[in-house]
Design an enzyme around this catalytic site. Structure first.
Site, PDB file in Angstrom:
ATOM      1  N   ASN A 211       0.848  -1.204   0.184  1.00  0.00           N
ATOM      2  CA  ASN A 211       0.031   0.031  -0.005  1.00  0.00           C
ATOM      3  C   ASN A 211       1.020   1.192  -0.117  1.00  0.00           C
ATOM      4  O   ASN A 211       2.180   0.995   0.186  1.00  0.00           O
ATOM      5  CB  ASN A 211      -0.870  -0.008   1.229  1.00  0.00           C
ATOM      6  CG  ASN A 211      -0.091  -0.041   2.280  1.00  0.00           C
ATOM      7  OD1 ASN A 211       0.672   1.005   2.886  1.00  0.00           O
ATOM      8  ND2 ASN A 211      -0.052  -1.063   3.237  1.00  0.00           N
ATOM      9  N   LYS A 290       9.486 -15.985 -11.495  1.00  0.00           N
ATOM     10  CA  LYS A 290       8.406 -14.946 -11.859  1.00  0.00           C
ATOM     11  C   LYS A 290       7.547 -15.674 -12.782  1.00  0.00           C
ATOM     12  O   LYS A 290       7.809 -16.210 -13.656  1.00  0.00           O
ATOM     13  CB  LYS A 290       9.162 -14.012 -13.048  1.00  0.00           C
ATOM     14  CG  LYS A 290       8.573 -12.591 -13.499  1.00  0.00           C
ATOM     15  CD  LYS A 290       9.403 -11.750 -14.110  1.00  0.00           C
ATOM     16  CE  LYS A 290       8.458 -10.673 -14.795  1.00  0.00           C
ATOM     17  NZ  LYS A 290       9.260 -10.104 -15.977  1.00  0.00           N
ATOM     18  N   PHE A 324      -4.027   3.388  14.833  1.00  0.00           N
ATOM     19  CA  PHE A 324      -4.340   4.304  13.520  1.00  0.00           C
ATOM     20  C   PHE A 324      -5.572   3.611  12.753  1.00  0.00           C
ATOM     21  O   PHE A 324      -5.258   2.610  12.655  1.00  0.00           O
ATOM     22  CB  PHE A 324      -3.088   4.699  12.770  1.00  0.00           C
ATOM     23  CG  PHE A 324      -2.415   5.924  13.455  1.00  0.00           C
ATOM     24  CD1 PHE A 324      -1.486   5.520  14.222  1.00  0.00           C
ATOM     25  CD2 PHE A 324      -2.404   7.120  12.936  1.00  0.00           C
ATOM     26  CE1 PHE A 324      -0.662   6.579  14.988  1.00  0.00           C
ATOM     27  CE2 PHE A 324      -1.526   7.970  13.361  1.00  0.00           C
ATOM     28  CZ  PHE A 324      -0.591   7.883  14.550  1.00  0.00           C
ATOM     29  N   LYS A 342      -9.805  -3.703  19.411  1.00  0.00           N
ATOM     30  CA  LYS A 342      -8.535  -3.991  19.656  1.00  0.00           C
ATOM     31  C   LYS A 342      -7.983  -3.531  21.232  1.00  0.00           C
ATOM     32  O   LYS A 342      -6.918  -3.465  21.404  1.00  0.00           O
ATOM     33  CB  LYS A 342      -7.697  -3.202  18.544  1.00  0.00           C
ATOM     34  CG  LYS A 342      -8.132  -3.768  17.201  1.00  0.00           C
ATOM     35  CD  LYS A 342      -6.979  -3.496  16.174  1.00  0.00           C
ATOM     36  CE  LYS A 342      -7.765  -3.482  14.987  1.00  0.00           C
ATOM     37  NZ  LYS A 342      -7.054  -3.622  13.800  1.00  0.00           N
TER      38      LYS A 342
END
Ligand code: CTP
Length: 398
Positions: A211, A290, A324, A342
């Site tokens: 990300n 690959k 976060f 959490k």
């Protein structure tokens, strides 16, 4: 910490070394952070950089001599010394170091320095043999004993061709050390574990799932905690950011490596701040070679990674746990759910997708959600400032 610099009167002393050009960039950084900066240059410094450059950037006259023309100049150095909140000498040559260690006052900068009562930071920079010279080391020790803060020069290839200690650190690092010097040590003796950056989940040797997290927020938290006296461990996925000063940095690749590093180092932590953007899934199989584009479609099977923060929440005893949440919608609802699921004390939520804040940007606009059900929306600000406010709030958690 913004308030340590913002609106403060800082005197930048520039002496005559090849690294004098870096003090121009430091001046710019200080001005950007709201400081009122006055510059005093030695005669030799003016051989390397012109006073006009400093004058233009600081918006103030530069002091280059005790005997300048004009009304009040004869006492300017005393007035500036009285008004200064901090003094930084960048670069500090062997000559100015020798003069300051021995109370010599024979030019504008050395005379000004005798009148200074505020914190003083010196950034030595010179040829390695000069730096290692016994007289210079003796003078530096004396300046430290006098209560001044002396930062070590970096080692590396110097402008004179020698290799060894003597190079002036980058302006960002000098600013970081100034903030360290001026910061109250309210995290002294606290162990702080921070995670940052993305994780990379390999698909084959040349491809991965990841990300756009840059790691900037987590690195800012680690830097801020260190400036405030914390013992900081930073566990980070792949980023381009340099190791923060005085922080133990562990660089990892995958979510599993991050989990392993976190659980190995969590023992004894007082505060855990998980700003990493951990990949929720990894590829079930990793091709050894690959993958070739043979078919028009291909299916990739993913399996879930462990939720590191959730596990930390389960194990939590008397640590403070901060998460976060980067969301694209329903920030409040998602952040509050993660806070409770959490077992966190605080979650910092932000909406991603805004170009000026969030992933990759220097700024962030976050809302802090607290376990007592209250929340606090912060305006958009630099990630460094978000980090300090977050630490202020963590210190307020009961
Ligand atoms: N987190 C973690 N381990 C994971 C996933 C997330 O420790 N495998 C932590 C992050 O570091 C962050 C918090 O959990 O502090 C929230 O992460 P986020 O990606 O926003 O939420 P998720 O719990 O993964 O939920 P979703 O992806 O469904 O929004």
């Amino acid at each position: 910490m913004k308030k340590l610099i913002d609106n403060k009167s800082i005197v930048l002393g520039v002496s005559g070394g090849i690294a004098a050009y870096k003090s121009v960039e430091l001046l710019r950084l200080l001005i950007k952070r709201g400081a009122n900066v006055r510059v005093i240059m030695t005669q030799n410094a003016q051989e390397f950089v012109g006073p006009i450059t400093f004058e233009a950037l600081s918006g103030q006259p530069v002091c280059t001599s005790l005997f300048e023309k004009g009304g009040d100049v004869s006492v300017r150095h005393i007035e500036w010394a009285n008004e200064a909140d901090a003094v930084v000498i960048v670069p500090a040559t062997a000559n100015i170091i020798g003069k300051l260690a021995n109370g010599v006052a024979d030019d504008a900068l050395s005379t000004f320095m005798l009148a200074v009562t505020c914190p003083v930071m010196l950034c030595p920079s010179m040829n390695t043999h000069m730096f290692e010279n016994k007289a210079v080391q003796r003078n530096l020790e004396r300046l430290k004993a006098d209560g001044h803060f002396v930062i070590d020069p970096e080692s590396g290839e110097l402008a004179c061709g020698a290799t060894g200690p003597g190079r002036l650190p980058d302006p960002e690092d000098i600013l970081d050390r100034l903030l360290y010097y001026l910061s109250p040590k309210d995290l002294k003796d606290k162990r702080v574990l921070v995670t940052a950056g993305p994780t990379r989940e390999p698909i084959d040797p040349v491809r991965f799932i990841s990300n756009p997290s840059s790691g900037k927020m987590g690195f800012a938290v680690a830097r801020a905690a260190e400036q405030r006296g914390g013992k900081v461990i930073l566990i980070t996925g792949p980023t381009n950011l340099p190791d923060p000063n005085n922080v133990t940095v562990i660089r990892v690749g995958t979510a599993r490596e991050m989990a392993h590093a976190v659980f190995e180092n969590v023992e004894g932590s007082d505060i855990i701040i998980k700003s990493a953007a951990v990949s929720d899934y990894r590829s079930k199989d990793q091709a050894e070679q690959k993958i070739k584009k043979e078919k028009d479609e291909m299916v990739l099977f993913l399996e879930k990674n462990q939720d590191i923060l959730e596990e930390l929440g389960r194990r939590k005893k008397d640590q403070i746990l901060v998460g976060f949440a980067a969301e694209t919608e329903n920030l409040e609802q998602h952040a509050e759910r993660k806070l409770s699921e959490k077992n966190l004390d605080i979650i910092a939520g932000n909406l991603v997708g805004q170009p000026s804040s969030g992933f990759g940007a220097d700024n962030n606009k976050v809302t802090l959600f607290y376990k007592d059900g209250t929340k606090e929306s912060l305006p958009e600000m630099e990630k460094d400032d978000v980090a300090h406010i977050l630490l202020d709030r963590i210190l307020g958690v009961r």
